[in-house]
Design a protein around this motif. Structure first.
Motif, PDB file in Angstrom:
ATOM      1  N   HIS A 343      46.717  13.780 -18.718  1.00  0.00           N
ATOM      2  CA  HIS A 343      45.536  13.257 -19.400  1.00  0.00           C
ATOM      3  C   HIS A 343      45.402  13.934 -20.774  1.00  0.00           C
ATOM      4  N   ASN A 344      44.220  13.870 -21.334  1.00  0.00           N
ATOM      5  CA  ASN A 344      43.982  14.264 -22.727  1.00  0.00           C
ATOM      6  C   ASN A 344      44.130  15.777 -22.951  1.00  0.00           C
ATOM      7  N   THR A 345      45.140  16.161 -23.713  1.00  0.00           N
ATOM      8  CA  THR A 345      45.346  17.574 -24.057  1.00  0.00           C
ATOM      9  C   THR A 345      44.641  17.958 -25.350  1.00  0.00           C
ATOM     10  N   LEU A 346      44.346  16.971 -26.185  1.00  0.00           N
ATOM     11  CA  LEU A 346      43.823  17.271 -27.526  1.00  0.00           C
ATOM     12  C   LEU A 346      42.400  17.820 -27.505  1.00  0.00           C
ATOM     13  N   GLU A 347      41.591  17.360 -26.550  1.00  0.00           N
ATOM     14  CA  GLU A 347      40.214  17.869 -26.476  1.00  0.00           C
ATOM     15  C   GLU A 347      40.204  19.379 -26.306  1.00  0.00           C
ATOM     16  N   ALA A 348      41.110  19.884 -25.475  1.00  0.00           N
ATOM     17  CA  ALA A 348      41.199  21.332 -25.258  1.00  0.00           C
ATOM     18  C   ALA A 348      41.797  22.033 -26.473  1.00  0.00           C
TER      19      ALA A 348
END
Length: 422
Positions: A343-348
């Protein structure tokens, strides 16, 4: 020679018509399957019930004489990805109305009260009749689709009515059907798009290889969104109280295969706090997680108690908090890598959190990029998870690398807006 070209053209047209028939039948079968599942699945039930009397809902909440901009999103992830463009357009053209449609309940149910939209609906299933009726009622000035979802009848109806259609943050791969010898019907759908704003050079070249040169390499608007979120995140006092100055591992969009390994990790590092935001929050799944983490407390329980009990693990049993949770973490684990894909790695990463994820990450350019700059690691076993955890715990430079990566990649929204004119 002319006769040969005519015969080939007719043959291609016949193939496309045959595929269109299969496409139409496929959508009807898909709808029937979802209807059957709606008796057992709440998500499927929302999918069906949300589309009941859908045109009555749309007619009541829209005005054909308004200057409507239509945004369509597959789900919540695509909404967050396209959100910077939507919000900037609303800022630049406050007199225009924003109409949003979602395909999936996981997008609609969470964002159905989004303040900047003048109408939010489920997208009626793609058919000639539905597309014609929807476009007649909404009468959009332009239509903007984010990343993917290519609906034949909607695209054709927009083209027929000379309504510009833009695809933003588009990404294409050579293994997709558009680029196969038998993909003529699906290529015909793409020809209705006025302009593609794509994430990378590979997508640009692939579209050009099938005769589509109406492209701009803009980058990915997700970077703009996660960067903005990291600058002014929503504060969560209950989460801050749970963390209580301890180092925290934020576990986002986890699945059972992720959670099994995380449970072992939590036993090895009792001084760390673990916040788990699972991908599925139904009761049985939350119960399974509690079995793995016997001392864990659910967020709904934690929030309601005046006297906060001590616990190492907090389970987030709602949807919509994850993007704000990362501000309280030191490290992130992103789920999905043992299934269909991470899933989304960029938010972290935007908050400067190094990320760990499972082995299925190769479809995600940002994951590969983060690994290259030592801001991410892929793992397959619990032992590898422990090794990655210890590495990031000892290498503070990975945090700066993750944060800088996001900051350097933002700017896609500006490129897109320069090329969308009314």
């Amino acid at each position: 020679m002319i006769l040969n070209i005519f015969v080939i053209s007719c043959h291609e047209d016949n193939k496309i018509q045959s595929m269109l028939l299969l496409y139409t039948i496929g959508i009807k079968i898909y709808t029937l399957i979802i209807w059957i599942f709606s008796f057992f699945s709440s998500k499927a039930a929302f999918f069906i019930s949300g589309r009941k009397q859908i045109f009555k809902q749309i007619t009541e909440k829209t005005n054909i004489s308004d200057q409507n901009i239509w945004f369509h999103f597959a789900s919540l992830g695509e909404f967050e990805q396209g959100r910077p463009v939507l919000e900037k357009l609303k800022e630049l053209y406050p007199q225009k109305k924003i109409i949003i449609t979602f395909f999936s309940p996981s997008g609609y149910e969470i964002r159905k009260n989004y303040a900047l939209a003048d109408g939010i609906f489920y997208l009626p299933m793609d058919s000639k009749k539905n597309a014609k009726r929807f476009i007649e009622i909404v009468n959009p000035e332009i239509a903007i689709f984010t990343k993917y979802e290519f609906w034949y009848y909607y695209f054709k109806e927009l083209s027929k009515n000379k309504i510009p259609l833009f695809v933003i943050s588009g990404i294409f791969r050579k293994e997709q059907i558009f680029f196969k010898s038998y993909g003529g019907f699906y290529r015909s759908i793409l020809k209705y798009v006025n302009h593609f704003f794509v994430q990378n050079e590979e997508s640009d070249l692939l579209l050009k290889s099938i005769g589509l040169s109406n492209t701009t390499i803009s980058g990915d608007t997700r970077f703009d969104r996660v960067y903005e979120n990291s600058i002014s995140p929503k504060k969560l006092p209950e989460i801050e109280a749970f963390c209580n100055n301890s180092p925290v591992l934020i576990c986002g969009s986890t699945w059972p295969e992720d959670e099994k390994r995380l449970a072992e990790l939590s036993l090895k590092y009792p001084n760390w706090k673990f916040i788990i935001a699972p991908h599925e929050i139904d009761g049985s799944n939350i119960q399974n997680i509690q079995t793995l983490f016997p001392q864990a407390i659910k967020f709904s329980e934690w929030k309601s108690q005046r006297s906060k009990p001590q616990s190492q693990v907090l389970i987030i049993d709602n949807i919509g908090m994850l993007s704000s949770l990362y501000q309280y973490g030191k490290l992130a684990y992103i789920g999905g890598g043992f299934g269909a894909g991470i899933h989304n790695t960029l938010e972290a990463a935007a908050f400067g959190l190094p990320v760990i994820f499972g082995p299925k990450y190769h479809k995600f350019q940002e994951a590969k990029d983060l690994i290259k700059i030592a801001a991410a690691k892929s793992i397959s076993t619990t032992e590898e998870l422990i090794t990655a955890f210890e590495y990031f715990n000892q290498n503070q430079s990975s945090s700066a690398a993750a944060k800088n990566y996001v900051a350097e990649k933002k700017g896609a929204t500006e490129v897109i807006l320069k090329n969308i004119n009314f």
